[in-house]
Enzyme design. Structure first.
Site, short mmCIF file in Angstrom:
data_model
loop_
_atom_site.label_atom_id
_atom_site.label_comp_id
_atom_site.label_asym_id
_atom_site.label_seq_id
_atom_site.Cartn_x
_atom_site.Cartn_y
_atom_site.Cartn_z
N ALA A 226 57.28 45.20 28.41
CA ALA A 226 55.84 45.48 28.31
C ALA A 226 55.54 46.61 27.33
CB ALA A 226 55.30 45.81 29.69
N HIS A 227 54.26 46.89 27.17
CA HIS A 227 53.84 47.88 26.17
C HIS A 227 54.33 49.28 26.49
CE1 HIS A 227 49.63 47.87 28.39
NE2 HIS A 227 50.63 47.89 29.23
#
Lengths: 333, 333, 333
Positions: A226-227
């Site tokens: 994920a980010h």
């Protein structure tokens, strides 16, 4: 190196010892497979130099310092003998702002956006998409259908397998009275050198700043990063692992398949995590953890044994209750 | 809005507060990050208006009603300033039956089948495949390599990330004496308005009727939605969730990553499901559940504590048995 | 076949019984859905011949030997009536060494490498990549964006859904003092006949030898099959399953979604594995297993009940301790 058996036998392929056929070369490195050496039809078997046969062996043995390293070297030789692709095929879309390096393969239907910078000795297979301003280092291979969104950075000697998506939007939405509002994701993804990314894996761009996969990390297929996550140097993740946003993972870690890691936590260096574990909280360095929620592997094993005994334990407790009732009754008589 | 500190400082980028560099603007919304404000090198920090500094702060503070909403608005401004793609690139395959809207981007190597209907202000990136009879609303973005099978419907303001597959066959086979026979999947997928779908996510077409993702739902990367599933309005699913066939999920739900949901069940509105949970049965509205099989989060937490104590509990029971034996012996003396 | 009700009613579509509209035909096979037959607006319902109505039914009933088989046959008729694609579209990349069969569809932007062998009646949708020396059997459909690496073999009557990657490198790295060194993966993938592979699934090539999916196996979306795995004939795997390297799985098995299987183990024939289970060790044939780590489903169920009772059990044990203390005290008086 020492040869035991017929030194003039020839082979034209490599096989697993348990599937060995005449004319092939096999190896024995994992002791679990030792019994196969007495029945294999392989013509040659590479073994460690300390291997001692306990029965007759048909195959010619080649004793080497490290059978696994030797077979790896042989496999690499075979791989390198495959014809290499080179040049630019027809039907590519390359923005005129892009300089093509001296050594390259750019396959048909690949798409290279404005201001992309390409290193030397790159292989871009068909159907690859490279977004605006992406930088790609030397000796990089992008297999068919890799997609790299704008502004991402791919280091030297990286390999990205088919269908992987680098730099898709992080998953960020703000609740409002009329539904979720998207938070723009203006950061990027950085893969440092020697990183390998598996097929159909997804690595999201940072909200701001960078999602970073550090030097030498190896990530298998269908993994979700994920980010704003950081994955440390030489960390290895098996397939289908998921890491939630902003988590920092140390170097030299090993993750089994399907592990899930919560967001906004830190995992130290040299952490081993068993397959399918769930990691809700920070993890100190040098741990060997397992389970859902994960805990030291030894504790998990003890508890797993206990859980199996639970029905018995329940019966024991019922028996104790009866015994106590009996004792009370007797005592009151 | 109130400014505390040097009002003439300028910035040219946005950064996270913990990575702040001079010349950048950061924000502070999550109290867990408060300590960074005293050490950040960011030139400006957006804070909530009720923020009270407990130590000296180098950065200029801008106090606003809602720091998170303000940064989100700023990020969107940055995103909107990126150059927009427009027009039709060379090397596209567009069936002659398709009308191209006035405002559009259609990237090279994208493929648009017969009888597709396209809305206004669409962005179709390279390598997108759109099957026969698909309808696509206004303001839709399809990132590189999205594949939409025939007959599917994409609402207005939807975003689908790279590699997602919309409308692949549901997984339906009938056992026969000679092996499995495929059940044709003649339904479709409907995404209502404001839906976002993550990279490499797969949403299968219905056997008959529709698989439906309702207005405002947000679905992360590598999620699997099986045939005939319905996902309610404004429900949010993190990465790698899997939902089996014919399950109906309510609105305003939140699913953590890697959750698995059985087929043919119903989940009510406003249900929160913790990461990696397994949902075998119906779930009433307004629950907060967790575990495998999932149960109320509070129960899960209590049981997780108990499981860790199991080896001790086992020892306690053994001790009780001994004590009872001792008591019995004493009583019989 | 027997008709109950108006025999002259006509329909022009198929619907699920719970969503039935006038002018559509539905079916009833699963007893859980029986109550819908009394309220459905479908004009015709296919039912099993032994169905006995307990209330009035508006729809015309058609009683057949097997309602599920009949609807499956009908769905297949509808599917077959869809227009078939044929011929070679413009903008394909087909190496001159490749013979095109008499019956085929080859979509735009598909890429066929040197020495590929194509069977009759193949459908290759847009954006498909087929690597060097790949062999593809008769009646094969490759949906958009399928990628098949070099040397792989696809049997007759196989279907591979969009975005699946067949033959990516197995995940093999040898640790060295300077980081991990890649082990070349020189084997391939073999899909035998009648295999179906779901969207965005990844099946890795063998290190040496073959990763094999045997005849009639059906594999859903987003599944990971590692190098040198074998999946037996007519085995069915739901979405997001992961199988680690060199594991051999028998025939006629059924895997629920998100199951994880360790490497180098053997699973017998006719094994059913519940969703999300983790399989660390060998599994004998004819088992029905569940859990993490998996065990016989009956044991899992009993233990799950016990785990829920743990807080109560803990209280019971505390009470027993008190009672024993009281008894001891009384006995010592």
């Amino acid at each position: 190196m020492e040869i035991v058996g017929n030194p003039s036998v020839t082979v034209n392929n490599i096989s697993k010892i348990e599937e060995g056929a005449p004319g092939t070369l096999s190896f024995l490195a994992n002791p679990k497979y030792t019994h196969h050496i007495y029945t294999t039809n392989s013509s040659i078997v590479l073994v460690n130099k300390d291997f001692v046969a306990e029965n007759e062996i048909k195959a010619t043995l080649i004793k080497v310092e490290n059978a696994y390293a030797s077979i790896a070297a042989l496999l690499n030789l075979v791989e390198q003998a495959r014809p290499k692709r080179a040049g630019i095929e027809k039907n590519v879309h390359i923005d005129e702002s892009v300089n093509i390096p001296d050594t390259h393969y750019i396959g048909a239907f690949s798409y290279i956006s404005p201001n992309v910078i390409l290193g030397n000795n790159i292989s871009i297979y068909p159907h690859v998409y490279i977004g605006d301003n992406v930088r790609i280092g030397d000796n990089v291979t992008l297999y068919p259908g890799v997609k790299i969104y704008h502004d991402c950075v791919i280091g030297n000697n990286c390999t990205i397998h088919a269908g992987a998506v680098i730099g898709g939007d992080g998953f960020g939405f703000a609740p409002t009275e009329t539904g979720y509002q998207k938070i723009a994701q203006i950061g990027n993804v950085i893969l440092e050198d020697q990183v390998e990314i598996g097929a159909n894996t997804t690595i999201d761009r940072a909200t701001m700043g960078s999602t970073i996969i550090r030097k030498g990390a190896k990530i298998d297929n269908l993994v979700q990063i994920a980010h704003n996550v950081e994955i440390g140097s030489n960390t290895v993740m098996a397939a289908q692992v998921g890491v939630a946003g902003s988590t920092k993972i140390g170097s030299q870690c090993m993750f089994g398949g399907q592990v899930g890691v919560a967001g906004h936590i830190t995992i130290g260096n040299n952490v081993n995590i068993g397959a399918q574990s769930g990691i809700p909280n920070h993890v100190e360095a040098n741990q060997n953890i397992l389970g859902y929620p994960a805990q030291p592997a030894r504790d998990f094993a003890r508890q797993a044994v206990m859980i199996k005994k639970l029905p018995d334990l329940n019966q024991t407790i019922k028996n104790l209750e009866k015994e106590i009732q009996a004792l009370k009754k007797k005592l009151n008589e």
